[in-house]
Design a protein around this motif. Structure first.
Motif, short mmCIF file in Angstrom:
data_model
loop_
_atom_site.label_atom_id
_atom_site.label_comp_id
_atom_site.label_asym_id
_atom_site.label_seq_id
_atom_site.Cartn_x
_atom_site.Cartn_y
_atom_site.Cartn_z
N ARG A 1 131.11 -49.62 24.12
CA ARG A 1 131.33 -49.60 22.67
C ARG A 1 130.12 -48.98 21.96
NH1 ARG A 1 130.72 -53.70 18.55
NH2 ARG A 1 132.25 -53.42 16.88
N GLY A 2 128.92 -49.32 22.41
CA GLY A 2 127.73 -48.75 21.81
C GLY A 2 127.65 -47.25 22.00
N LEU A 3 128.06 -46.77 23.18
CA LEU A 3 128.08 -45.33 23.44
C LEU A 3 129.09 -44.64 22.53
CD1 LEU A 3 127.15 -42.92 25.13
CD2 LEU A 3 128.86 -43.55 26.84
N LYS A 4 130.24 -45.26 22.34
CA LYS A 4 131.26 -44.72 21.45
C LYS A 4 130.72 -44.58 20.02
CE LYS A 4 135.93 -45.93 19.73
NZ LYS A 4 135.70 -46.66 18.47
N HIS A 5 129.96 -45.56 19.58
CA HIS A 5 129.38 -45.50 18.24
C HIS A 5 128.42 -44.33 18.10
CE1 HIS A 5 130.22 -50.07 17.63
NE2 HIS A 5 131.27 -49.32 17.33
N LEU A 6 127.63 -44.06 19.13
CA LEU A 6 126.72 -42.91 19.09
C LEU A 6 127.50 -41.61 18.96
CD1 LEU A 6 124.16 -43.91 21.87
CD2 LEU A 6 123.78 -43.93 19.40
N GLN A 7 128.59 -41.52 19.68
CA GLN A 7 129.42 -40.31 19.61
C GLN A 7 130.04 -40.14 18.23
OE1 GLN A 7 131.94 -41.33 22.91
NE2 GLN A 7 130.55 -40.46 24.44
N GLU A 8 130.44 -41.25 17.63
CA GLU A 8 131.04 -41.17 16.30
C GLU A 8 130.00 -40.84 15.23
OE1 GLU A 8 134.91 -44.07 16.94
OE2 GLU A 8 132.99 -44.97 16.40
N LEU A 9 128.79 -41.34 15.39
CA LEU A 9 127.72 -40.95 14.47
C LEU A 9 127.43 -39.46 14.57
CD1 LEU A 9 125.15 -43.89 14.88
CD2 LEU A 9 126.66 -43.48 12.94
N THR A 10 127.43 -38.95 15.79
CA THR A 10 127.20 -37.52 16.01
C THR A 10 128.28 -36.69 15.31
OG1 THR A 10 126.13 -37.95 18.14
CG2 THR A 10 126.97 -35.72 17.76
N ALA A 11 129.51 -37.16 15.37
CA ALA A 11 130.61 -36.45 14.71
C ALA A 11 130.40 -36.40 13.20
CB ALA A 11 131.94 -37.12 15.04
N GLU A 12 129.85 -37.46 12.62
CA GLU A 12 129.61 -37.46 11.18
C GLU A 12 128.50 -36.47 10.81
OE1 GLU A 12 131.55 -38.74 9.12
OE2 GLU A 12 132.72 -39.93 10.55
N VAL A 13 127.49 -36.35 11.66
CA VAL A 13 126.44 -35.36 11.41
C VAL A 13 127.03 -33.95 11.43
CG1 VAL A 13 124.35 -34.31 12.36
CG2 VAL A 13 124.57 -36.80 12.27
N LYS A 14 127.89 -33.70 12.41
CA LYS A 14 128.52 -32.38 12.51
C LYS A 14 129.43 -32.09 11.32
CE LYS A 14 128.26 -32.05 17.55
NZ LYS A 14 129.02 -31.97 18.83
N ALA A 15 129.92 -33.16 10.69
CA ALA A 15 130.77 -33.00 9.50
C ALA A 15 129.95 -32.82 8.23
CB ALA A 15 131.70 -34.21 9.36
N GLY A 16 128.62 -32.85 8.38
CA GLY A 16 127.75 -32.59 7.24
C GLY A 16 127.16 -33.82 6.58
N HIS A 17 127.33 -34.99 7.21
CA HIS A 17 126.81 -36.22 6.64
C HIS A 17 125.53 -36.66 7.36
CE1 HIS A 17 130.55 -36.29 4.53
NE2 HIS A 17 131.26 -36.48 5.63
N ARG A 18 124.87 -37.64 6.80
CA ARG A 18 123.70 -38.24 7.44
C ARG A 18 124.16 -39.44 8.26
NH1 ARG A 18 118.59 -41.26 4.53
NH2 ARG A 18 117.12 -41.09 6.29
N ALA A 19 123.56 -39.63 9.44
CA ALA A 19 123.94 -40.76 10.31
C ALA A 19 122.68 -41.39 10.88
CB ALA A 19 124.86 -40.29 11.43
N ILE A 20 122.65 -42.72 10.84
CA ILE A 20 121.47 -43.48 11.26
C ILE A 20 121.86 -44.51 12.31
CG2 ILE A 20 119.58 -44.98 10.51
CD1 ILE A 20 119.45 -42.36 9.07
N MET A 21 121.09 -44.57 13.39
CA MET A 21 121.20 -45.67 14.35
C MET A 21 120.02 -46.60 14.07
SD MET A 21 122.96 -46.89 16.87
CE MET A 21 122.53 -48.52 16.27
#
Length: 231
Positions: free
Chosen positions: A153-173
């Motif tokens: 689940r944690g790995l999935k969250h990292l992948q989803e954060l990466t997708a938001e960065v690619k969409a032009g947003h800021r993402a923080i872990m």
């Protein structure tokens, strides 16, 4: 975050079936408390350690008490994984997390990705900042580490954060550390190498990784200072 009721002292007898803990209270009585932590709780669950529990005073609850903190002989450790999101929100609002200032709105548990909810979504106008919060209780070799068990689940969250960065947003872990006996933070490669690689890849794609330590006491838990992150 101040505990809204005085915590009760006890001694840990055992933690089992992930969500159960047998505890001897200081008045001599024995209870089974809810353990709000689904991880391995490595370095946090030794029999004989001092613990403190909260009392729900709710007769309809199957387990009246909740295990909140444990003392390892050096410091208090916050084991309740329901609290880091609240701690992070409080710290953002009071200015304790410098990297997350300047946003007008904080929303919680907003749907995003594939059947996921982001812990905190910060926004100002059209600017969005996705903040995923993880609880850190593991310390080994002087390092705060996450995870303490394999986490798909944690790995999935990292992948989803990466997708938001690619969409032009800021993402923080954001890693919230609920203990004070370490020095720096790093991913626990020896426990979950896939997660460690995933974190490195996410950072290379623009996901920001920050860690903050909280002071833990029987009265309150409060985020107080940043911790260096090593990848």
């Amino acid at each position: 975050m101040v505990f809204n009721r005085e915590l009760i002292d006890g001694i840990l007898l055992r933690r089992y079936k992930r969500f159960l803990a047998d505890i001897k209270l200081n008045d001599g009585s024995f209870i089974t408390a809810h353990c709000p932590n689904s991880g391995s709780m490595k370095t946090c669950k030794e029999p004989g350690w001092k613990v403190m529990v909260s009392d729900s005073n709710n007769p309809d609850r199957k387990l009246r008490y909740t295990w909140e903190i444990v003392h390892n002989g050096n410091c208090w450790i916050g084991i309740n994984t329901n609290l880091p999101n609240k701690l992070a929100e409080e710290a953002i609002k009071n200015g304790a997390i410098k990297e997350l200032q300047g946003y007008e709105q904080i929303r919680k548990e907003v749907k995003y990705g594939k059947n996921s909810r982001i812990d905190l979504l910060l926004s100002t106008g059209g600017r969005l900042c996705y903040v995923e919060v993880k609880n850190v209780t593991l310390v080994e070799d002087g390092y705060y580490q996450f995870p303490d068990a394999v986490t798909e689940r944690g790995l999935k969250h990292l992948q989803e954060l990466t997708a938001e960065v690619k969409a032009g947003h800021r993402a923080i872990m954001l890693y919230v550390i609920q203990r004070s006996d370490g020095k720096r933070f790093k991913p626990a490669r020896h426990i979950d190498p896939k997660y460690a690689r995933g974190l490195t890849e996410a950072v290379s794609e623009g996901v920001e990784t920050i860690a903050y330590r909280a002071d833990v006491s029987p009265q309150e838990i409060k985020i107080v200072e940043p911790v260096e992150v090593l990848l």
